[in-house]
Design an enzyme around this catalytic site. Structure first.
Site, short mmCIF file in Angstrom:
data_model
loop_
_atom_site.label_atom_id
_atom_site.label_comp_id
_atom_site.label_asym_id
_atom_site.label_seq_id
_atom_site.Cartn_x
_atom_site.Cartn_y
_atom_site.Cartn_z
N GLY A 1 0.84 -2.42 4.10
CA GLY A 1 1.48 -1.10 4.04
C GLY A 1 2.60 -1.00 5.04
CG MET B 1 -11.99 -2.50 4.39
SD MET B 1 -10.40 -1.97 3.73
CE MET B 1 -9.55 -1.33 5.16
CG MET C 1 -8.36 7.29 2.11
SD MET C 1 -7.72 7.20 3.78
CE MET C 1 -6.85 5.63 3.73
CG ASP D 1 -6.50 -2.89 2.61
OD1 ASP D 1 -5.44 -2.70 3.23
OD2 ASP D 1 -7.08 -2.00 1.94
N GLY D 2 -5.38 -4.49 5.68
CA GLY D 2 -5.32 -3.82 6.98
C GLY D 2 -4.63 -4.64 8.04
N GLY D 3 -3.50 -4.13 8.53
CA GLY D 3 -2.81 -4.78 9.65
C GLY D 3 -2.18 -6.12 9.31
CG MET E 1 -11.43 3.44 1.63
SD MET E 1 -9.88 3.28 2.51
CE MET E 1 -8.73 3.37 1.13
CG HIS F 1 -9.27 0.35 -1.07
ND1 HIS F 1 -8.74 0.07 0.18
CD2 HIS F 1 -10.62 0.33 -0.92
CE1 HIS F 1 -9.73 -0.09 1.04
NE2 HIS F 1 -10.87 0.07 0.41
CB SER G 1 -0.90 0.00 1.23
OG SER G 1 -1.46 1.29 1.38
CG HIS H 1 -3.87 -1.40 -1.91
ND1 HIS H 1 -4.98 -2.08 -2.38
CD2 HIS H 1 -4.31 -0.68 -0.85
CE1 HIS H 1 -6.03 -1.79 -1.64
NE2 HIS H 1 -5.66 -0.93 -0.69
CG ASP I 1 -5.13 2.50 0.70
OD1 ASP I 1 -6.10 1.74 0.55
OD2 ASP I 1 -4.01 2.12 1.11
N GLY J 1 -9.31 4.07 6.62
CA GLY J 1 -8.96 5.47 6.86
C GLY J 1 -7.49 5.71 7.16
CG PHE J 2 -6.23 6.56 9.89
CD1 PHE J 2 -5.72 7.83 9.69
CD2 PHE J 2 -7.54 6.43 10.32
CE1 PHE J 2 -6.51 8.96 9.90
CE2 PHE J 2 -8.35 7.54 10.54
CZ PHE J 2 -7.82 8.81 10.34
N GLY J 3 -3.33 3.84 7.70
CA GLY J 3 -2.40 2.71 7.70
C GLY J 3 -1.95 2.45 9.13
N GLY J 4 -1.27 1.32 9.31
CA GLY J 4 -0.64 1.04 10.60
C GLY J 4 -1.57 0.68 11.74
#
Ligand code: DX5
Ligand code: ZN
Length: 216
Positions: free
Chosen positions: A197, A137, A36, A175-177, A67, A65, A7, A32, A34, A142-145
């Site tokens: 990411g 998801m 937003m 996607d995510g974490g 959002m 992606h 990402s 990827h 993102d 909304g946020f990485g990390g």
């Protein structure tokens, strides 16, 4: 072969070209992106002017992606950016079928994303039969990390079962974490496209290949 999709959100934006070139040394990736809008999610990222430059450097398939509250609007304005996969959020749209028909005319691959709290059953089977990718998801968008929500593994299993029983072709992207600790059981559950990411871009020596290999 599982596709890994780094990402861009976690890249070093002051050294974007260098980071993209580093990713070019790794094969079988999607990039990827993102996007937003500050409405659908409480954050703003990048849009067409940035991606116009990114596409000239990255050799990878571009995975956008969205959002955003109005993906229909971006379907047109992003059409010349060489995007391979266009994913919109199911929750943001009223006329899903109409949008899918439109996207299919423009993009080689069309995806639907579900927030963590949206059940798999929200998408009717006939839509699953004509879509190329489902993005589950595993954090709130909304946020990485952010921290991975482990219950998402059950959604992957449920979706994989539906895919198998109906001989559907869509990819299951998560996607995510995502990191080397949870990637294994996601792949086992049926995921075949993992977005990462923070885990990839936080490699201290910028050896992104080593992180991609650990996920694989
Ligand atoms: C979150 C984005 C993700 C995010 C993933 O809203 O959709 O793609 O960048 O980043 P990590 O892997 O750091 O959670
Ligand atoms: Zn994403």
């Amino acid at each position: 072969m599982v596709i890994i999709s780094p990402s861009l959100l976690s890249a070093n934006f002051l050294e974007l070209k260098t980071d993209l070139e580093r990713l070019n040394t790794v094969d079988n990736l999607w990039l990827h992106l993102d996007i937003m809008d500050g409405h659908f999610v409480p954050n703003l990222t990048f849009g067409e002017p940035v991606l116009n430059k990114v596409k000239t450097v990255s050799k990878h398939k571009l995975d956008a992606h969205f959002m955003v509250t109005n993906p229909d609007f971006y379907a047109d304005s992003f059409k010349d950016l060489g995007i391979h996969n266009f994913t919109f959020h199911w929750e943001a749209v009223i006329h899903h079928d109409r949008l899918i028909q439109k996207l299919k005319e423009i993009y080689p691959s069309v995806g639907i994303s579900l927030n963590p709290s949206t059940p798999v059953s929200a998408i009717p089977k006939y839509i699953l039969g004509k879509i190329d990718l489902i993005l589950l998801m595993s954090v709130n968008p909304g946020f990485g990390g952010q921290k991975f929500i482990p219950e998402i593994v059950d959604k992957v299993i449920e979706l994989d079962k539906i895919r198998h029983e109906n001989k559907f072709k869509f990819q299951i992207q998560v996607d995510g974490g995502i990191n080397d600790q949870n990637a294994g059981y996601l792949i086992q559950a049926g995921a075949n496209n993992l977005v990462a990411g923070n885990y990839i871009f936080s490699e201290p020596n910028k050896d992104y290949l080593s992180r991609v290999n650990k996920i694989r």
